[in-house]
Scaffold this active site. Sequence first.
Site, PDB file in Angstrom:
ATOM      1  N   SER A  89      39.562 -26.296 -11.524  1.00 10.57           N
ATOM      2  CA  SER A  89      38.354 -25.775 -12.150  1.00 10.57           C
ATOM      3  C   SER A  89      38.538 -25.191 -13.538  1.00 10.57           C
ATOM      4  CB  SER A  89      37.692 -24.742 -11.238  1.00 10.57           C
ATOM      5  OG  SER A  89      37.047 -25.392 -10.168  1.00 10.57           O
ATOM      6  N   SER A  99      34.794 -25.856 -11.800  1.00 10.57           N
ATOM      7  CA  SER A  99      33.613 -25.014 -11.800  1.00 10.57           C
ATOM      8  C   SER A  99      33.437 -24.226 -13.088  1.00 10.57           C
ATOM      9  CB  SER A  99      33.687 -24.033 -10.613  1.00 10.57           C
ATOM     10  OG  SER A  99      34.743 -23.108 -10.787  1.00 10.57           O
ATOM     11  N   LYS A 125      33.492 -16.676 -18.039  1.00 11.87           N
ATOM     12  CA  LYS A 125      32.849 -17.316 -16.899  1.00 11.87           C
ATOM     13  C   LYS A 125      32.166 -16.255 -16.046  1.00 11.87           C
ATOM     14  CE  LYS A 125      34.158 -20.452 -13.067  1.00 11.87           C
ATOM     15  NZ  LYS A 125      35.326 -21.147 -12.478  1.00 11.87           N
TER      16      LYS A 125
END
Length: 498
Positions: free
Chosen positions: A198, A174, A94
């Site tokens: 997330s 996210s 990420k």
Amino acid sequence: MGANDVREAEAAPALGIDLDTITIPQLQERMTDGSLTSSALTSAYLHRIRTVDPKINSVLRTNPEAPAQAAASDVRHRTGRVLGPLDGIPVLLKDNVNTRDMPTTAGSLALAGAPPDTDATLVTRLRDAGAVILGKTNLSEWANFRAAAPTSGWSAVGGQTRNPYVLDRNPCGSSAGSGAALAASLAQVAIGTETDGSIVCPAGMNGVVGHKPSLGLVSRAGVVPISSEQDTAGPMARNVIDAALTLAVLQGPDPADPATFAAPQVTAQVGDLAGKRIGLWRLPELGPEVDAVMTRAAEKFRAAGAEVVEVTPPYQDRLDELEFPALLSEFHRDIDAYLATREGPQDLAELIEFNRRHPEEQTCFAGQELFEQALTAPPTTDPQYQAMRAELTDLAKRSIDETVAEHRLDAIASPTNPPAWITDCARGDDDVIPSSTPAAVAGYPSTSVPAGSVGELPVGLLLMAGDQQDSALLSLAAAVERELAAWRPPKFLPTQDR
């Protein structure tokens, strides 16, 4: 490119294995006997990124060094110097996880300049384990902590990530890019981060596995923060064993993160559900179709010999009242400390001004209300804030501990997510998903595994347990995964009628 074209594109170059379903132990077996190389595996995933990712927009950039890392792993495999289960395994990160050799942006143009000076601790651990750092995934900008009505999976750097199952639907935030990339089989595993939901929500909504570790099991040093009281990085994968093996590499104490601790290495032995007691927290507000998925899961658990009792963890309304104001104060403290380590805005006030001056930061949604509220929130030295955080964490722990004790449970199970909503910048997300909050606020582990679908849209089952019960929870998740057998590949449909 239609669904059939996508599947054909995914199949090349041929490796003689099914990348959708193969596990890390199976890959290592083939690399050990010489029937597969990390170079070939890495090349196959890079090919998928080139040919499939234009449909979903999940990968921000690939790592130019990935082929060399794979070649080095091949030498270790040939000479009997394998570093462990992740040696030669392609991993996506990420893009809020620091990498010294690639940009780390948190999705924001404010950080799109020079890369960080050093890797995040977890990246160092992956490199030391021989993993191939394949690239960086898109995310909800600033991990969805910017606007009051954000659109998950959108960032000014990466644009909008789409759900591989139905392309006009949302991937959830996210860690949206990490979840979508795994669903499309663009890497073997990925790293996500979570403050509240997330990791697990993108896992559930993209039909993969996500594990949010116990707070302190994985170092946060070098990860763009929201709150050091709740933040953690964790593994995402297409199966539980791969998630567990990745977590075993990520875990460990780190002087740069005082919350970390030494713990026995995480494992995930596939156990048996017979004799297990599972508390089912139904959350009917997620809709009757999701509840039907939970009912079918409970039936399968009972058929496998488990006892399922219905539960409602207490204190949820109070957690909802306290969490957001606490996070505002913590974000101001923690983001200021992080920004001071990077080129660009040096604190939250400068970041707010940057967004006001750059219209590209407003192309999906204009707001930065959470930034503005955090700027004026009480400091974390304020006694009222400290009392609020103490009550919040205490109630979150008690909500799980008391429920587990009262019903003598091995875990609490709940729906991870509703069916993915249609992505709409004007409206923002439709994501009232309370199941992640108790474990997230308590700092306890939680794991999402595929449970079923509503139409073509995946629904996850979220398992949660007490502090540092990661190994036991992952072993239970592996048994649940085996009984539900709910995973299926995405079809990349343009839309779904309902």
